[in-house]
Scaffold this motif. Structure first.
Motif, PDB file in Angstrom:
ATOM      1  N   MET A 132      49.252  31.617  40.350  1.00  0.00           N
ATOM      2  CA  MET A 132      48.694  32.947  40.248  1.00  0.00           C
ATOM      3  C   MET A 132      47.189  32.807  40.061  1.00  0.00           C
ATOM      4  O   MET A 132      46.708  32.258  39.075  1.00  0.00           O
ATOM      5  CB  MET A 132      49.354  33.641  39.057  1.00  0.00           C
ATOM      6  N   SER A 133      46.438  33.309  40.992  1.00  0.00           N
ATOM      7  CA  SER A 133      44.984  33.203  40.901  1.00  0.00           C
ATOM      8  C   SER A 133      44.396  34.515  40.430  1.00  0.00           C
ATOM      9  O   SER A 133      44.871  35.596  40.768  1.00  0.00           O
ATOM     10  CB  SER A 133      44.391  32.832  42.267  1.00  0.00           C
ATOM     11  N   SER A 134      43.376  34.403  39.619  1.00  0.00           N
ATOM     12  CA  SER A 134      42.717  35.622  39.160  1.00  0.00           C
ATOM     13  C   SER A 134      41.438  35.802  39.958  1.00  0.00           C
ATOM     14  O   SER A 134      40.668  34.866  40.162  1.00  0.00           O
ATOM     15  CB  SER A 134      42.426  35.546  37.662  1.00  0.00           C
ATOM     16  N   SER A 135      41.250  37.010  40.419  1.00  0.00           N
ATOM     17  CA  SER A 135      40.042  37.284  41.188  1.00  0.00           C
ATOM     18  C   SER A 135      38.899  37.583  40.225  1.00  0.00           C
ATOM     19  O   SER A 135      39.120  38.031  39.099  1.00  0.00           O
ATOM     20  CB  SER A 135      40.287  38.454  42.136  1.00  0.00           C
ATOM     21  N   PRO A 136      37.677  37.318  40.650  1.00  0.00           N
ATOM     22  CA  PRO A 136      36.541  37.570  39.766  1.00  0.00           C
ATOM     23  C   PRO A 136      36.431  39.064  39.442  1.00  0.00           C
ATOM     24  O   PRO A 136      36.763  39.921  40.262  1.00  0.00           O
ATOM     25  CB  PRO A 136      35.331  37.094  40.575  1.00  0.00           C
ATOM     26  N   VAL A 137      36.005  39.334  38.242  1.00  0.00           N
ATOM     27  CA  VAL A 137      35.843  40.714  37.794  1.00  0.00           C
ATOM     28  C   VAL A 137      34.492  41.218  38.278  1.00  0.00           C
ATOM     29  O   VAL A 137      33.467  40.568  38.039  1.00  0.00           O
ATOM     30  CB  VAL A 137      35.922  40.790  36.249  1.00  0.00           C
TER      31      VAL A 137
ATOM     32  N   ARG B  39      33.926  47.027  30.380  1.00  0.00           N
ATOM     33  CA  ARG B  39      34.844  46.409  29.419  1.00  0.00           C
ATOM     34  C   ARG B  39      34.114  45.921  28.172  1.00  0.00           C
ATOM     35  O   ARG B  39      34.644  46.031  27.063  1.00  0.00           O
ATOM     36  CB  ARG B  39      35.610  45.265  30.089  1.00  0.00           C
TER      37      ARG B  39
END
Length: 109
Positions: A1-6, A14
């Motif tokens: 599961m890869s997280s995309s840059p915010v 945030r």
């Protein structure tokens, strides 16, 4: 599961939310320090833990402030009611008349 840059804009929003959450927690802690002093005074003077007339005035005042601020007044009332119930629970504990663990009296409307 890869997280995309915010995205930077989301990250900034945030950070603001995190700062506001911290301010809310610190403000609540200060409020409870004050209400603890009130509870200790009430216990010493053998005054009742709850003050329904004041609670009613506070709810009306906070509802008006919420409306002026663009915050849902019903939500503000629910939040204040939760805080008041916790304060009363603390006051009952300080007076030695707590009903039992986790039991908070309902706030009159």
């Amino acid at each position: 599961m890869s997280s995309s840059p915010v995205p930077p804009e989301l990250a900034e929003l945030r950070r603001s939310i995190d700062n506001l959450d911290a301010a809310l927690v610190h403000t609540l802690a200060e409020r409870f320090r004050c209400t603890r002093a009130v509870g200790e005074l009430k216990a010493r003077l053998e005054l009742p833990a709850a003050d329904p007339a004041r609670e009613e005035r506070q709810i009306a005042r906070l509802r008006a402030l919420a409306t002026e601020s663009g915050l849902d007044a019903d939500f503000a009332e629910k939040f204040l009611t939760l805080v008041i119930e916790e304060v009363i629970r603390h006051h009952l504990h300080l007076s030695g008349s707590a009903d039992g663990p986790g039991e908070a009296p309902s706030v009159s409307r």
